[in-house]
Design an enzyme around this catalytic site. Structure first.
Site, mmCIF file in Angstrom:
data_model
loop_
_atom_site.group_PDB
_atom_site.id
_atom_site.type_symbol
_atom_site.label_atom_id
_atom_site.label_comp_id
_atom_site.label_asym_id
_atom_site.label_seq_id
_atom_site.Cartn_x
_atom_site.Cartn_y
_atom_site.Cartn_z
ATOM 1 N N ASP A 1 -11.220 10.977 4.653
ATOM 2 C CA ASP A 1 -11.447 11.109 3.481
ATOM 3 C C ASP A 1 -12.979 10.623 3.290
ATOM 4 O OD1 ASP A 1 -11.131 8.003 4.126
ATOM 5 O OD2 ASP A 1 -9.193 8.765 3.721
ATOM 6 N N ARG B 1 -5.195 10.171 -3.675
ATOM 7 C CA ARG B 1 -4.264 9.542 -3.397
ATOM 8 C C ARG B 1 -4.186 8.885 -5.134
ATOM 9 N NH1 ARG B 1 -1.555 7.156 0.874
ATOM 10 N NH2 ARG B 1 -3.290 7.235 1.884
ATOM 11 N N LYS C 1 -10.001 13.949 -0.157
ATOM 12 C CA LYS C 1 -8.641 13.460 -0.157
ATOM 13 C C LYS C 1 -8.569 12.695 -1.049
ATOM 14 C CE LYS C 1 -5.780 9.995 1.944
ATOM 15 N NZ LYS C 1 -6.312 8.748 3.136
ATOM 16 N N GLY D 1 15.568 -20.294 8.170
ATOM 17 C CA GLY D 1 14.847 -18.689 7.829
ATOM 18 C C GLY D 1 13.744 -19.196 8.374
ATOM 19 N N GLU D 2 12.841 -20.520 8.346
ATOM 20 C CA GLU D 2 12.221 -20.732 8.460
ATOM 21 C C GLU D 2 11.887 -21.250 10.434
ATOM 22 O OE1 GLU D 2 11.933 -24.651 7.489
ATOM 23 O OE2 GLU D 2 12.541 -24.299 5.494
ATOM 24 N N ASP E 1 -9.464 8.253 12.562
ATOM 25 C CA ASP E 1 -8.999 7.484 11.403
ATOM 26 C C ASP E 1 -8.872 5.478 11.259
ATOM 27 O OD1 ASP E 1 -8.310 6.995 8.871
ATOM 28 O OD2 ASP E 1 -7.048 8.021 8.362
#
Ligand code: R5P
Length: 298
Positions: free
Chosen positions: A167, A192, A190, A35-36, A217
């Site tokens: 926001d 969250r 906004k 997996g490396e 944004d």
């Protein structure tokens, strides 16, 4: 100056290479059986300045490790200066300690890159304009303001169009954009929930009735902000709701959320590569912006 790409956004790297008239270096990036990542820069680059293009999108950690391995390979192969072009800096949303016991992940990533052999970094539309200060190497913080402004001028009747920040955190960015276009600016309050991530718009500063609202944004992550803000503005009487957002991550079911009928369109940049986006989502090319920023690094 030579250009090399990691595996996260080869199409954008190719476009930057085309802009610079410099072919991408030959690099083989594979994985060992365990997996490396295994990186092999095949071209000779001794004495050359090399810019590496890599976005830190999903798989985020893999893309970061891959970046560090490429930097090391370039350094060992004798590169003169190694410059980073990071169109999307993963972990940049974690720019402060939100709850006691949390890390400042953006700082950790900035430290990793600063302590590599990289000489400098180009970053695009960061969530927080203080993040360049987390680096101890020079950085250039680019904004996609102009390509987005051009899109508005070409596609919208500016008499009925307003800019909306989703926001308070994005208010400065949205104000700069509104001022550039000479348009009215409104702001959404906004909230969250830090545990569930649920987004709730609580109010908007002005009257949006009958207006074309352009929400400006930095990033669509889960898509919660886009869908909740669009519903909220439509309930308040907005005629159309469009989103201009630099980085489209679309985490989880984020792409499906964009199907909500309250959203009229979504425009992102190619800072993150996507295949087969729905027609409602358009992509603006930022390769010229990025290429121009490294042209002086001969
Ligand atoms: C918030 O501060 C950012 O500017 C974005 O509005 C936010 O990160 C988007 O996240 P999501 O798509 O998960 O609502």
């Amino acid at each position: 100056m030579k250009l090399i790409s990691g595996t996260s956004n080869l199409p954008l790297a190719q476009k930057i290479a085309d802009q610079l008239g410099s072919p991408l270096l030959d690099v083989e990036i594979t994985k060992f059986a365990n997996g490396e990542k295994r990186v092999w820069v095949k071209d000779k680059i001794a004495g050359e300045n090399v810019s590496l293009v890599q976005s830190f999108n999903n798989p985020v950690d893999e893309n970061i490790v891959e970046t560090l391995l490429i930097i090391d390979a370039l350094e060992r192969a004798g590169a003169r200066h190694i410059n980073l072009i990071i169109p999307w800096m993963g972990y940049s949303l974690q720019d402060k300690v939100f709850r006691e016991g949390e890390p400042i992940a953006a700082r950790v990533i900035a430290d990793l890159l600063s302590n590599s052999h990289a000489k400098r970094a180009v970053l695009l539309d960061l969530h927080n304009s203080s993040i360049p200060g987390f680096f101890s190497i020079p950085t250039q913080h680019l904004l996609a303001l102009n390509p987005f402004a051009e899109y508005i001028r070409e596609n919208f009747n500016q008499n009925e169009t307003i800019i909306v920040s989703p926001d308070f955190g994005g208010l400065k960015r949205a104000r700069t954009f509104a001022e550039l276009l000479g348009l009215e600016l409104e702001n959404i309050d906004k909230h969250r929930d830090l545990t569930t991530g649920k987004v709730t718009p609580k109010g908007v500063t002005g009257d949006v009735e009958g207006k074309i609202c352009i929400i400006y944004d930095d990033v669509i992550n889960t898509g919660g902000t886009v869908v909740e803000v669009a519903k909220f503005l439509k309930e308040k009487g907005a005629k159309e709701v469009h989103f201009l957002v630099t980085h489209g991550l679309f985490a989880g079911d984020g792409l499906m959320k964009m199907e909500d009928p309250s959203i009229d369109s979504v425009v992102i940049t190619n800072s993150i590569h996507h295949l087969n986006l729905p027609p409602k989502i358009r992509v603006i090319d930022v390769s010229k912006l990025l290429a121009d920023s490294v042209k002086t690094w001969v």
